[in-house]
Design a protein around this motif. Structure first.
Motif, short mmCIF file in Angstrom:
data_model
loop_
_atom_site.label_atom_id
_atom_site.label_comp_id
_atom_site.label_asym_id
_atom_site.label_seq_id
_atom_site.Cartn_x
_atom_site.Cartn_y
_atom_site.Cartn_z
N SER A 185 3.17 -1.61 -33.44
CA SER A 185 4.60 -1.91 -33.35
C SER A 185 5.29 -0.66 -32.82
N ALA A 186 6.57 -0.80 -32.50
CA ALA A 186 7.28 0.31 -31.85
C ALA A 186 8.71 0.39 -32.33
N ASN A 187 9.28 1.56 -32.17
CA ASN A 187 10.70 1.80 -32.41
C ASN A 187 11.38 2.12 -31.09
N VAL A 188 12.61 1.67 -30.94
CA VAL A 188 13.43 2.10 -29.82
C VAL A 188 14.17 3.37 -30.23
N VAL A 189 14.04 4.40 -29.42
CA VAL A 189 14.76 5.65 -29.68
C VAL A 189 16.01 5.64 -28.81
N GLN A 195 22.32 5.36 -34.00
CA GLN A 195 21.90 3.97 -33.83
C GLN A 195 20.65 3.70 -34.66
N LYS A 196 20.61 2.58 -35.33
CA LYS A 196 19.48 2.23 -36.19
C LYS A 196 18.24 1.95 -35.36
N GLN A 197 17.09 2.46 -35.81
CA GLN A 197 15.82 2.22 -35.13
C GLN A 197 15.06 1.11 -35.85
N ASP A 198 15.03 -0.07 -35.25
CA ASP A 198 14.33 -1.20 -35.85
C ASP A 198 12.86 -1.20 -35.41
N THR A 199 12.00 -1.67 -36.29
CA THR A 199 10.58 -1.80 -35.97
C THR A 199 10.33 -3.19 -35.41
N GLN A 206 10.21 -2.88 -25.52
CA GLN A 206 10.38 -2.66 -24.08
C GLN A 206 11.66 -3.33 -23.59
N ARG A 207 11.84 -4.59 -23.98
CA ARG A 207 13.00 -5.35 -23.51
C ARG A 207 14.30 -4.79 -24.10
N THR A 208 14.24 -4.35 -25.35
CA THR A 208 15.44 -3.79 -25.98
C THR A 208 15.86 -2.50 -25.30
N ALA A 209 14.88 -1.67 -24.93
CA ALA A 209 15.18 -0.36 -24.35
C ALA A 209 15.43 -0.42 -22.85
N PHE A 210 14.63 -1.22 -22.12
CA PHE A 210 14.64 -1.15 -20.66
C PHE A 210 15.07 -2.44 -19.97
N GLY A 211 15.22 -3.53 -20.73
CA GLY A 211 15.51 -4.80 -20.09
C GLY A 211 14.35 -5.21 -19.20
N GLN A 212 14.64 -5.66 -17.98
CA GLN A 212 13.60 -6.04 -17.03
C GLN A 212 13.21 -4.88 -16.11
N GLN A 213 13.86 -3.75 -16.25
CA GLN A 213 13.65 -2.65 -15.32
C GLN A 213 12.44 -1.80 -15.71
N GLN A 214 11.73 -1.32 -14.68
CA GLN A 214 10.63 -0.39 -14.89
C GLN A 214 11.01 0.95 -14.25
N CYS A 265 17.15 5.09 -23.11
CA CYS A 265 16.41 4.93 -24.36
C CYS A 265 14.91 5.12 -24.10
N SER A 266 14.17 5.33 -25.16
CA SER A 266 12.72 5.49 -25.03
C SER A 266 12.04 4.77 -26.20
N LEU A 267 10.70 4.79 -26.20
CA LEU A 267 9.94 4.10 -27.24
C LEU A 267 9.04 5.07 -27.98
#
Length: 271
Positions: A185-189, A195-199, A206-214, A265-267
């Motif tokens: 599992s991962a956290n969004v930083v 901001q709260k970091q949810d697991t 990935q989607r929370t932090a970056f959306g569809q972008q790479q 944001c990062s993971l």
């Protein structure tokens, strides 16, 4: 009249027998089917092993003014930086992305902890307006114990997992472990430290932090295995119904509305 008395077990003796039976049952079940925590530990150990070796290999390539190694050279250096047994050595027998040919003839090497390593032949795709090489490493995280398969099922996780080593020597998780929190599992930083970091699952993070972008310089944003046609028939391609379960919106605080090339944001992968 003569009476016969039959000796019975005492309560204490019965309790001792039950305790012994319980211990044997628990031990047997552990051998047959590792629990979720064991799967997570094995996966993280495989990821960390490949990532550490890839970092060292990339540093070596830099000192020799070379590009990141691939195929036979990469395998040789992986074996050098990973504690291995001497039974197998690197060969030119590779597995394809279908993930259906894992046998002893395709084994590149076995780690001292029992994990078995396979490789796919390197190939090139075009991302970020330049060529991107893929070096797919497959790891059987529980060694020779069954099921010895890369095909994932919801009630039967695969024990062979895959990672992509990038041109920069970084390692990207591939396939179903991205949606299955039994593996990781991962956290969004967030850029906002309050901001709260949810697991959550890696894919949802990935989607929370970056959306569809790479982003070229953020490997955890890479989603090659789901977006590139080369992976279309791969065992690493996640079925749409499972992707749909992971649908989420990009966090507003993570959006780059001003066209920045670096994500806000990062993971973090949770150990």
């Amino acid at each position: 009249m003569v009476r016969f008395f039959q000796k019975a077990f005492s309560l204490a003796e019965m309790l001792i027998v039950l305790v012994i039976i319980s211990i044997v049952v628990v031990f047997t079940l552990t051998l047959i089917k590792p629990d979720d925590s064991a799967l997570r530990i094995q996966y993280y150990k495989a990821f960390n092993t490949v990532a550490t070796a890839a970092y060292n290999i990339y540093e070596k390539a830099l000192t020799e003014n070379k590009e990141m190694y691939e195929n036979e050279e990469l395998c040789s250096f992986l074996k050098y930086y990973i504690n291995t047994s001497s039974k197998y050595s690197c060969n030119q027998s590779y597995v394809d992305l279908s993930g259906s040919a894992f046998n002893k003839d395709n084994i590149q090497f076995t780690a001292s902890n029992g994990m078995v390593f396979y490789m796919s032949r390197s190939f090139t795709t075009n991302y970020f307006q330049k060529e991107q090489k893929h070096r797919i490493i497959w790891v059987d995280i529980n060694g020779k114990r069954r099921p010895n398969s890369a095909k994932w099922h919801e009630n039967k996780p695969a024990d062979i997992v895959a990672f992509d080593i990038t041109d920069g020597g970084e390692v990207v998780p591939l396939g179903y472990p991205k949606i299955d929190v039994r593996y990781m599992s991962a956290n969004v930083v967030y850029s906002d430290e309050e901001q709260k970091q949810d697991t959550m699952s890696f894919y949802k993070a990935q989607r929370t932090a970056f959306g569809q972008q790479q982003y070229e310089y953020e490997v955890f944003s890479y989603n090659f295995d789901q977006s590139d046609p080369r992976f279309g028939t791969s065992v690493l391609q996640i079925a749409p119904q499972f992707i749909n379960k992971e649908n989420t919106q990009q966090a507003q605080i993570c959006k780059n509305d001003d066209g920045e090339i670096f994500p806000r944001c990062s993971l973090d992968i949770i150990k």
